[in-house]
Design a protein around this motif. Structure first.
Motif, mmCIF file in Angstrom:
data_model
loop_
_atom_site.group_PDB
_atom_site.id
_atom_site.type_symbol
_atom_site.label_atom_id
_atom_site.label_comp_id
_atom_site.label_asym_id
_atom_site.label_seq_id
_atom_site.Cartn_x
_atom_site.Cartn_y
_atom_site.Cartn_z
ATOM 1 N N ARG A 107 -23.954 5.620 1.473
ATOM 2 C CA ARG A 107 -24.795 6.223 0.433
ATOM 3 C C ARG A 107 -26.189 6.519 0.991
ATOM 4 O O ARG A 107 -26.729 7.617 0.791
ATOM 5 N N ALA A 108 -26.761 5.568 1.707
ATOM 6 C CA ALA A 108 -28.102 5.742 2.281
ATOM 7 C C ALA A 108 -28.137 6.860 3.314
ATOM 8 O O ALA A 108 -29.175 7.508 3.497
ATOM 9 N N GLN A 109 -27.026 7.102 3.974
ATOM 10 C CA GLN A 109 -26.966 8.168 4.985
ATOM 11 C C GLN A 109 -26.623 9.528 4.382
ATOM 12 O O GLN A 109 -26.501 10.507 5.102
ATOM 13 N N GLY A 110 -26.473 9.581 3.062
ATOM 14 C CA GLY A 110 -26.264 10.853 2.393
ATOM 15 C C GLY A 110 -24.812 11.273 2.219
ATOM 16 O O GLY A 110 -24.540 12.397 1.780
ATOM 17 N N PHE A 111 -23.869 10.392 2.533
ATOM 18 C CA PHE A 111 -22.469 10.725 2.286
ATOM 19 C C PHE A 111 -22.238 10.807 0.776
ATOM 20 O O PHE A 111 -22.884 10.101 0.000
ATOM 21 N N ARG A 112 -21.302 11.638 0.377
ATOM 22 C CA ARG A 112 -21.009 11.830 -1.048
ATOM 23 C C ARG A 112 -19.797 11.031 -1.509
ATOM 24 O O ARG A 112 -19.585 10.855 -2.701
ATOM 25 N N ALA A 113 -18.997 10.549 -0.560
ATOM 26 C CA ALA A 113 -17.786 9.809 -0.905
ATOM 27 C C ALA A 113 -17.344 9.014 0.321
ATOM 28 O O ALA A 113 -17.846 9.224 1.429
ATOM 29 N N MET A 114 -16.399 8.105 0.081
ATOM 30 C CA MET A 114 -15.758 7.398 1.185
ATOM 31 C C MET A 114 -14.258 7.531 0.989
ATOM 32 O O MET A 114 -13.758 7.441 -0.131
ATOM 33 N N GLN A 115 -13.567 7.754 2.100
ATOM 34 C CA GLN A 115 -12.119 7.932 2.071
ATOM 35 C C GLN A 115 -11.480 7.117 3.184
ATOM 36 O O GLN A 115 -11.963 7.106 4.305
ATOM 37 N N PHE A 116 -10.406 6.437 2.842
ATOM 38 C CA PHE A 116 -9.585 5.739 3.832
ATOM 39 C C PHE A 116 -8.309 6.545 3.989
ATOM 40 O O PHE A 116 -7.599 6.801 3.006
ATOM 41 N N ASN A 117 -7.985 6.938 5.189
ATOM 42 C CA ASN A 117 -6.846 7.807 5.446
ATOM 43 C C ASN A 117 -5.536 7.064 5.634
ATOM 44 O O ASN A 117 -4.475 7.685 5.566
ATOM 45 N N ALA A 118 -5.592 5.773 5.925
ATOM 46 C CA ALA A 118 -4.369 5.085 6.345
ATOM 47 C C ALA A 118 -4.391 3.621 5.927
ATOM 48 O O ALA A 118 -4.638 2.740 6.743
ATOM 49 N N VAL A 119 -4.103 3.355 4.657
ATOM 50 C CA VAL A 119 -4.016 1.982 4.165
ATOM 51 C C VAL A 119 -2.533 1.683 3.925
ATOM 52 O O VAL A 119 -1.915 2.278 3.034
ATOM 53 N N ALA A 120 -1.969 0.807 4.728
ATOM 54 C CA ALA A 120 -0.553 0.476 4.587
ATOM 55 C C ALA A 120 -0.301 -0.076 3.185
ATOM 56 O O ALA A 120 -1.020 -0.959 2.715
ATOM 57 N N ALA A 121 0.715 0.449 2.527
ATOM 58 C CA ALA A 121 1.032 0.011 1.167
ATOM 59 C C ALA A 121 1.349 -1.478 1.116
ATOM 60 O O ALA A 121 1.127 -2.130 0.094
ATOM 61 N N THR A 122 1.828 -2.031 2.204
ATOM 62 C CA THR A 122 2.142 -3.460 2.269
ATOM 63 C C THR A 122 0.899 -4.321 2.414
ATOM 64 O O THR A 122 0.974 -5.535 2.256
ATOM 65 N N ASN A 123 -0.238 -3.723 2.691
ATOM 66 C CA ASN A 123 -1.495 -4.462 2.820
ATOM 67 C C ASN A 123 -2.094 -4.623 1.422
ATOM 68 O O ASN A 123 -3.172 -4.116 1.109
ATOM 69 N N THR A 124 -1.368 -5.342 0.573
ATOM 70 C CA THR A 124 -1.708 -5.423 -0.845
ATOM 71 C C THR A 124 -3.068 -6.070 -1.094
ATOM 72 O O THR A 124 -3.765 -5.703 -2.047
ATOM 73 N N HIS A 125 -3.452 -7.027 -0.252
ATOM 74 C CA HIS A 125 -4.767 -7.665 -0.425
ATOM 75 C C HIS A 125 -5.878 -6.626 -0.280
ATOM 76 O O HIS A 125 -6.791 -6.567 -1.106
ATOM 77 N N ALA A 126 -5.795 -5.790 0.761
ATOM 78 C CA ALA A 126 -6.814 -4.763 0.973
ATOM 79 C C ALA A 126 -6.775 -3.720 -0.139
ATOM 80 O O ALA A 126 -7.825 -3.322 -0.656
#
Length: 162
Positions: A107-126
């Motif tokens: 946010r401080a660097q001026g980004f408008r959003a954050m996106q994660f491209n590869a979150v394993a569906a089995t990584n339920t905690h994350a």
């Protein structure tokens, strides 16, 4: 807990848990056979990107995160990030603190959003943590991740505005 920019000297403390996590092949799309120097290249980013570490009162590294723009050119306004918590320090809020830190930095660097491209569906905690922090699954690539025990599972794309 303090979160600070990582230094080159921090890699010696990051490498053991980085290696443990990536070699397991359960959460990251990194090659499972990365050696120490190759791993450094995948994790320790140069400016304007960043790598940070979470440390305790004694200076011990509890976890780390890296953040960069998700795309270049006309897509450079969306950040991306990855997180690793030393398994010896899990369940203490380190991951949450790292995610919140990168959201603030983005946010401080001026980004408008954050996106994660590869979150394993089995990584339920994350997935659960990211959803609690305002991310939502915007798509799932069927069988996009080859989990060593679960086989081919979904790979989520997650996004949140800043």
């Amino acid at each position: 807990m303090l979160i600070r920019d990582a230094t080159a000297d921090d890699w010696a403390a990051i490498w053991p848990f980085f290696h443990q996590i990536t070699a397991a092949g359960e959460t990251f799309t990194f090659p499972v056979g990365l050696d120490r120097e190759s791993g450094r290249g995948w994790w320790m980013l140069s400016a304007p990107n960043l790598t940070v570490v979470a440390v305790d009162d004694t200076g011990e590294i509890l976890g780390t995160a890296k953040m960069n723009n998700n795309q270049h050119g006309n897509g450079a306004h969306v950040a991306s990030a990855s997180y690793m918590v030393d398994p010896a320090h899990g369940g203490r809020g380190v991951g949450r603190a790292l995610v919140e830190h990168t959201l603030d930095r983005a946010r401080a660097q001026g980004f408008r959003a954050m996106q994660f491209n590869a979150v394993a569906a089995t990584n339920t905690h994350a997935v659960r943590l990211y959803e609690r922090l305002g991310f939502r699954i915007v798509g799932t690539i069927p069988e996009g991740f080859h989990h060593p025990r679960e086989g081919y599972v979904g790979l989520h794309v997650m996004h949140r505005p800043l």
